[in-house]
Design an enzyme around this catalytic site. Structure first.
Site, short mmCIF file in Angstrom:
data_model
loop_
_atom_site.label_atom_id
_atom_site.label_comp_id
_atom_site.label_asym_id
_atom_site.label_seq_id
_atom_site.Cartn_x
_atom_site.Cartn_y
_atom_site.Cartn_z
N ASP A 34 1.47 -1.06 0.00
CA ASP A 34 0.27 0.19 0.12
C ASP A 34 0.86 1.22 -0.01
O ASP A 34 1.08 1.21 1.22
CB ASP A 34 -0.50 -0.12 1.39
CG ASP A 34 -1.66 1.20 1.59
OD1 ASP A 34 -1.83 1.28 0.29
OD2 ASP A 34 -2.10 1.83 2.62
N ASP A 92 -2.20 5.47 -5.22
CA ASP A 92 -2.85 5.01 -4.20
C ASP A 92 -2.70 3.17 -4.15
O ASP A 92 -3.80 3.33 -4.72
CB ASP A 92 -3.34 5.89 -3.78
CG ASP A 92 -3.59 4.67 -2.25
OD1 ASP A 92 -3.48 4.34 -1.82
OD2 ASP A 92 -4.92 5.61 -1.13
#
Length: 529
Positions: free
Chosen positions: A106, A310
């Site tokens: 992430d 992201d």
């Protein structure tokens, strides 16, 4: 950052670990194979079931935004993250010998955490809709995932510092420990990570992953823990301080993608990368230009927006005003319009008159009394304020909603005036947009048969247009006659000076190979191969 769950709960606990491909070659690159699962109805439902918990956090976020943004820490986007729609996973090992965990890599957070063997039963209040299925409270989230056992590792070092991370639809708490972390062929020594002892959330109960490996900057790391990626660089494990993502969008491909540490694989992209500098350490944040629907500007980012690349988010999150225009253009169903139409009815003509009189657009809403500031600081709370304020709540919340709607209406009307539309047409158009405001959970349903007539959309990055076609930004859920099409766009409003803000998740990164250049503090995008 919204979503869908399965018709039965039993099946979601299967196949938690995947066979992951690790490889290194003479080019000095370390490749981590990623497994992709299909975006399905179950994930969206799970996020909806957790909406009460998430709304409490988002309510706190709205209050937080009213504070001094200049003095606040970069914790907001992590607090809004929703991992129920995450599609890409990889495997790591912790300890000696390695204990395997499936994690989300992430770039939108910076900590490593996995469930602990010391995890205790966490009470989760389940909405009535799933009580019929589960028959009782669910309190065993971490018991359905791999758990780290410090006593089984010869390289474990105790730390014990408490830790707590809150996400949009879930939270974890626990304590810090240190151990070796194996990522592909790389072994990171003495890595600080969180042993999660409490996961009181339906999100983490139903999740297909065990934990999160954050690839963001240390500035947003809980406990100021040094991220795994920093230690890879500091311990000399990679040739170059660069990592890159290739995410396959081919549902038939067994390999979901690859995360490459130490550089990039030329087989993953076409042409050259367009690079843009990181503007704010914390997230991989950069400046973005105008956003186009078809070939027409939406107006909201004409003066520039911030954006975050992201990998931990599946969707594309952007300002409500733009998402509403996208919904209008692609025929997505909106669900909330009351405050919006009230503003148009009472103030629409006055706003138009002020725009025609060449008044400063950013100051119009404060001049007519709907906003507290002059538009240069911004109090736009967007759809979060518009749709979630129930009757009887404080008048200040309603004021925020009216302000948000006014700010959107000004930009919508301004764009229509530039196209020389009549006043009647403009009022009708804005009322139509009110009907297309995104739902509280962000998802918008689309007629799958209308894909061919939908426009392309484009992001302007470093002066270059990055185009997404309808089949690239619309996600198909289910198969056959029961298939449903969901827009890949969801609403998120962050006011100046931090916003307006876009979060470019897997929908974008799947089409454009993404390079995270830590050494030069820049991000690169190229067409994915």
């Amino acid at each position: 950052m919204g979503t869908i769950v399965k018709t039965t709960v039993v099946t979601v606990f299967l196949c938690l670990l995947f066979p992951i491909v690790f490889s290194t070659s003479n080019d000095g690159l370390f490749r981590i194979g990623l497994k992709k699962r299909k975006f399905d109805r179950n994930n969206l439902l799970a996020a909806q079931l957790d909406s009460k918990e998430g709304e409490a956090l988002r309510g706190s976020f709205r209050k937080y935004l009213h504070g001094n943004l200049q003095e606040s820490k970069d914790i907001d986007i992590v607090a809004l993250k929703n991992y129920m729609d995450a599609q890409y996973f990889g495997e790591i090992g912790i300890g000696t010998p390695p204990q395997n965990f499936t994690v989300i890599f992430d770039t939108g957070s910076s900590n490593l955490w996995v469930p602990s063997s010391k995890c205790y039963f966490s009470v989760i209040l389940i909405p009535q809709i799933v009580i019929d299925v589960l028959k009782d409270w669910i309190c065993i989230a971490c018991y359905f995932h791999s758990r780290y056992k410090s006593s089984h590792s010869s390289t474990y070092n105790a730390n014990g510092k408490p830790a707590d991370i809150k996400y949009g639809t879930g939270q974890i708490s626990g304590f810090f420990s240190e151990d070796y972390v194996t990522v592909g062929d790389l072994v990171v020594k003495n890595q600080e990570f969180i042993e999660a002892t409490s996961e009181p959330s339906l999100t983490f109960l139903l999740a297909k992953f065990d934990g999160i490996l954050g690839l963001g900057f240390q500035e947003i790391s809980v406990g100021n823990a040094v991220p795994v990626w920093y230690n890879m660089v500091n311990q000399g494990l990679v040739k170059e301080p660069v990592f890159s993502f290739w995410l396959s969008r081919n549902s038939e491909d067994n390999l979901g993608g690859e995360l490459v540490f130490g550089g990039m694989d030329p087989k993953h992209f076409k042409g050259n990368h367009t690079y843009v500098p990181v503007t704010r350490k914390g997230y991989w944040q950069f400046d973005m230009g105008d956003f186009l629907i078809g070939n027409e500007t939406t107006g909201f980012c004409a003066g520039g927006c911030s954006a975050i690349a992201d990998s931990g988010t599946s969707l594309l999150a952007g300002p409500t005003g733009i998402i509403t225009q996208i919904n209008h253009a692609i025929g997505a169903s909106g669900v909330v319009s009351q405050e919006c139409k009230a503003v148009v009815s009472e103030y629409g003509e006055k706003i138009l008159d002020m725009l025609l009189a060449k008044d400063e657009p950013k100051k119009i809403c404060s001049q007519i009394g709907l906003c507290l500031f002059d538009g240069t600081q911004g109090v736009s709370m967007g759809i979060e304020s518009i749709v979630n304020e129930n009757a009887g709540k404080a008048s200040g919340s309603l004021h925020d909603a009216m302000c948000s709607t006014c700010e959107m209406a000004v930009i919508w009307m301004q764009n229509q005036l530039k196209q020389n539309q009549t006043e009647d047409h403009i009022i009708d158009y804005v009322n139509e947009l009110c009907d297309r405001l995104p739902s509280p959970m962000g998802e918008s349903s689309i007629d799958c048969k209308s894909l061919s007539s939908m426009p392309s959309v484009s992001f302007t990055i470093a002066g270059k247009l990055f185009e997404l076609r309808p089949e690239q930004y619309v996600m198909k859920v289910g198969e056959g006659d029961g298939a449903q099409c969901i827009s890949g766009f969801t609403a998120l409003d962050v006011p100046p000076p931090r916003g307006p803000l876009w979060i470019l998740g897997d929908v974008f990164m799947g089409q454009f190979h993404t390079v995270f250049d830590y050494g030069n503090m820049q991000i690169g995008f190229a067409e994915a191969a």
